[in-house]
Design a protein around this motif. Sequence first.
Motif, mmCIF file in Angstrom:
data_model
loop_
_atom_site.group_PDB
_atom_site.id
_atom_site.type_symbol
_atom_site.label_atom_id
_atom_site.label_comp_id
_atom_site.label_asym_id
_atom_site.label_seq_id
_atom_site.Cartn_x
_atom_site.Cartn_y
_atom_site.Cartn_z
ATOM 1 N N VAL A 250 68.601 51.716 61.554
ATOM 2 C CA VAL A 250 68.933 51.131 62.858
ATOM 3 C C VAL A 250 68.289 49.753 63.004
ATOM 4 C CG1 VAL A 250 68.692 51.372 65.361
ATOM 5 C CG2 VAL A 250 69.264 53.369 63.972
ATOM 6 N N LEU A 251 67.047 49.623 62.562
ATOM 7 C CA LEU A 251 66.364 48.332 62.653
ATOM 8 C C LEU A 251 67.037 47.282 61.774
ATOM 9 C CD1 LEU A 251 62.605 49.468 62.653
ATOM 10 C CD2 LEU A 251 64.079 48.936 64.613
ATOM 11 N N LYS A 252 67.443 47.677 60.570
ATOM 12 C CA LYS A 252 68.119 46.721 59.689
ATOM 13 C C LYS A 252 69.438 46.254 60.306
ATOM 14 C CE LYS A 252 69.732 45.883 54.979
ATOM 15 N NZ LYS A 252 70.956 45.192 55.439
ATOM 16 N N HIS A 253 70.191 47.191 60.868
ATOM 17 C CA HIS A 253 71.460 46.849 61.513
ATOM 18 C C HIS A 253 71.215 45.908 62.694
ATOM 19 C CE1 HIS A 253 75.476 47.115 63.086
ATOM 20 N NE2 HIS A 253 75.099 47.774 64.168
ATOM 21 N N THR A 254 70.171 46.177 63.459
ATOM 22 C CA THR A 254 69.815 45.330 64.600
ATOM 23 C C THR A 254 69.493 43.910 64.141
ATOM 24 O OG1 THR A 254 68.903 47.252 65.763
ATOM 25 C CG2 THR A 254 68.212 45.073 66.533
ATOM 26 N N GLU A 255 68.676 43.807 63.107
ATOM 27 C CA GLU A 255 68.307 42.497 62.568
ATOM 28 C C GLU A 255 69.544 41.733 62.101
ATOM 29 O OE1 GLU A 255 64.611 41.413 59.855
ATOM 30 O OE2 GLU A 255 66.303 42.048 58.611
ATOM 31 N N ASP A 256 70.419 42.422 61.382
ATOM 32 C CA ASP A 256 71.637 41.776 60.881
ATOM 33 C C ASP A 256 72.489 41.233 62.028
ATOM 34 O OD1 ASP A 256 70.867 42.401 58.309
ATOM 35 O OD2 ASP A 256 72.211 44.144 58.122
ATOM 36 N N LEU A 257 72.677 42.054 63.064
ATOM 37 C CA LEU A 257 73.496 41.631 64.210
ATOM 38 C C LEU A 257 72.891 40.424 64.927
ATOM 39 C CD1 LEU A 257 74.495 44.989 66.006
ATOM 40 C CD2 LEU A 257 76.045 43.376 64.887
ATOM 41 N N LEU A 258 71.588 40.469 65.170
ATOM 42 C CA LEU A 258 70.942 39.427 65.967
ATOM 43 C C LEU A 258 70.822 38.105 65.206
ATOM 44 C CD1 LEU A 258 68.173 41.490 67.800
ATOM 45 C CD2 LEU A 258 70.424 40.781 68.651
ATOM 46 N N ILE A 259 70.584 38.181 63.912
ATOM 47 C CA ILE A 259 70.545 36.949 63.114
ATOM 48 C C ILE A 259 71.931 36.302 63.070
ATOM 49 C CG2 ILE A 259 70.270 36.065 60.753
ATOM 50 C CD1 ILE A 259 67.874 37.947 60.444
ATOM 51 N N LYS A 260 72.957 37.121 62.918
ATOM 52 C CA LYS A 260 74.330 36.609 62.883
ATOM 53 C C LYS A 260 74.693 35.934 64.210
ATOM 54 C CE LYS A 260 79.089 38.072 61.924
ATOM 55 N NZ LYS A 260 79.969 39.234 61.603
ATOM 56 N N ALA A 261 74.151 36.461 65.323
ATOM 57 C CA ALA A 261 74.456 35.905 66.653
ATOM 58 C C ALA A 261 73.493 34.786 67.057
ATOM 59 C CB ALA A 261 74.403 37.027 67.687
ATOM 60 N N ASN A 262 72.625 34.372 66.117
ATOM 61 C CA ASN A 262 71.616 33.329 66.387
ATOM 62 C C ASN A 262 70.665 33.689 67.537
ATOM 63 O OD1 ASN A 262 72.502 31.469 64.367
ATOM 64 N ND2 ASN A 262 74.235 30.939 65.694
ATOM 65 N N LEU A 263 70.414 34.989 67.678
ATOM 66 C CA LEU A 263 69.475 35.461 68.702
ATOM 67 C C LEU A 263 68.120 35.813 68.101
ATOM 68 C CD1 LEU A 263 71.894 37.737 70.782
ATOM 69 C CD2 LEU A 263 70.893 35.558 71.504
ATOM 70 N N TYR B 159 73.040 42.168 74.991
ATOM 71 C CA TYR B 159 73.926 41.862 73.869
ATOM 72 C C TYR B 159 74.171 43.112 73.017
ATOM 73 C CZ TYR B 159 75.687 39.928 69.509
ATOM 74 O OH TYR B 159 76.444 39.673 68.402
ATOM 75 N N LEU B 160 73.114 43.845 72.721
ATOM 76 C CA LEU B 160 73.248 45.037 71.866
ATOM 77 C C LEU B 160 74.043 46.146 72.551
ATOM 78 C CD1 LEU B 160 69.679 45.220 70.260
ATOM 79 C CD2 LEU B 160 71.793 44.409 69.199
ATOM 80 N N SER B 161 74.106 46.114 73.880
ATOM 81 C CA SER B 161 74.859 47.154 74.600
ATOM 82 C C SER B 161 76.360 47.065 74.342
ATOM 83 C CB SER B 161 74.581 47.070 76.100
ATOM 84 O OG SER B 161 75.178 45.918 76.670
ATOM 85 N N ASN B 162 76.789 45.959 73.721
ATOM 86 C CA ASN B 162 78.211 45.820 73.347
ATOM 87 C C ASN B 162 78.544 46.602 72.071
ATOM 88 O OD1 ASN B 162 78.981 43.862 75.406
ATOM 89 N ND2 ASN B 162 77.670 42.420 74.300
ATOM 90 N N PHE B 163 77.527 47.131 71.427
ATOM 91 C CA PHE B 163 77.714 47.795 70.141
ATOM 92 C C PHE B 163 77.294 49.262 70.226
ATOM 93 C CE2 PHE B 163 76.978 43.312 69.416
ATOM 94 C CZ PHE B 163 77.986 42.969 68.528
ATOM 95 N N GLN B 164 77.864 50.046 69.301
ATOM 96 C CA GLN B 164 77.563 51.476 69.267
ATOM 97 C C GLN B 164 77.025 51.857 67.904
ATOM 98 O OE1 GLN B 164 80.880 53.999 70.289
ATOM 99 N NE2 GLN B 164 79.776 55.893 69.893
ATOM 100 N N VAL B 165 76.121 52.842 67.869
ATOM 101 C CA VAL B 165 75.633 53.427 66.617
ATOM 102 C C VAL B 165 75.974 54.915 66.652
ATOM 103 C CG1 VAL B 165 73.607 53.961 65.215
ATOM 104 C CG2 VAL B 165 73.766 51.751 66.385
ATOM 105 N N ALA B 166 76.547 55.417 65.571
ATOM 106 C CA ALA B 166 76.933 56.829 65.498
ATOM 107 C C ALA B 166 76.379 57.463 64.232
ATOM 108 C CB ALA B 166 78.458 56.965 65.528
ATOM 109 N N VAL B 167 76.161 58.777 64.290
ATOM 110 C CA VAL B 167 75.658 59.517 63.123
ATOM 111 C C VAL B 167 76.055 60.979 63.259
ATOM 112 C CG1 VAL B 167 73.413 60.093 64.179
ATOM 113 C CG2 VAL B 167 73.589 59.906 61.686
#
Length: 422
Positions: free
Chosen positions: A111-124, A142-150
Amino acid sequence: MDKIIENLKAKEETLWINPKNAKVNNDEFSKDDIEDARARLDRFAPLLEELFPASRKQRGILESPLVATYELQNKLEKYYATPLFGKLWFKLDSHLPISGSIKARGGIYEVLKHTEDLLIKANLLSLNDNYKKIANDEIKQYLSNFQVAVGSTGNLGLSIGIMSAKLGFKASVHMSSDAREWKKAMLRSYGVNVVEYDSDYSVAVAQGRKEAQNDSNCYFVDDENSKSLFLGYAVAARRLAGQLKSFDIKVDSKNPLFVYLPCGVGGGPGGVAYGLKQEFGEHVHCFFAEPTHSPCMLLGMHTGKHDKISVFDIGLDNKTAADGLAVGRASSLVGKVMDGMLEGIYTISDDEMYRLLYLANKCEGLRLEPSALAGAKGVVHINKLYDSKALENATHIAWITGGSMVPDEEMDKYIQTGKELM
């Protein structure tokens, strides 16, 4: 007649020694990959410290105690009527912060890696930032626009769901029929969407994967195939090496290390074992432990079919009190990675896990869930397998995978069940 298959069909406790074990690592991952994962966890430590008070005693580093089990080892010698050479330790991933199980390693890391990837891509976010900033309202929005499922039997769902929800993601956990009610309730208390199934783990995973495929903003944590999960678990080996050094415990040809890892789909034990091989090479001997009703990794590795065969194919029901290990089909990734590295696998009955749970509580004061005790019998098997002289200076580590989050009422029932079975 294949004696191993016959034993598995009969639900008999079985020890399988891997004929392909070459005592060397393969090149699926590198030390650099594991170091990259470790560095990422370090970057996120200030954020975890901010979000989870339980992590503050370790400054946001998610690590568990290594404890000697002197009284329990003495009790096991009497219980199994056999001398146990070497020294037995418990690695208490049951006491990891946030979700109280080994899944806090791989699940939270992904989850942390996915978060980092998203935020770096968005320049946040940049790699040089203090990651505590991720807790601010702008980034959470910003992250509330995305979903994580498992898909999960329980513990992975806890780590993914809790972490995702705290960061601001929408979170969905698809739970198999084996999942405990208290785990579902805990997830819902964090605002996680819990989707329940009457079927087993594989169906929950398949449905979670299907949901993600239909939503471009949904990220699916794939326990059956995830390399990120695997690397999150592998970081544990470097940390364990430091703990052993702090106790002046040597690992070499005269001082072998034996590690016993409870196994469900395989990601957790596979990642830890891979990391251990990177650290200690031929001087570490890793064994997986599975319930007699759910020996998916043993079945897959023994037949060479890996994820192409299920415990249902040999007439087993995949029903076990060890809910975190209730998996009928092994990871397509892990079995193949472990082929030339894993020493062996053994199975253990539910009743025996409950007895060991009771003994661990009586001797060491530990309160653990049944699946966590699957690794505790490994020291008995290995003392029957190896010459006593080879084990005189051995270190045995049972990886204790969960338990600290279990409600007291439920835990008391576990302990009472074990006491009655004794």
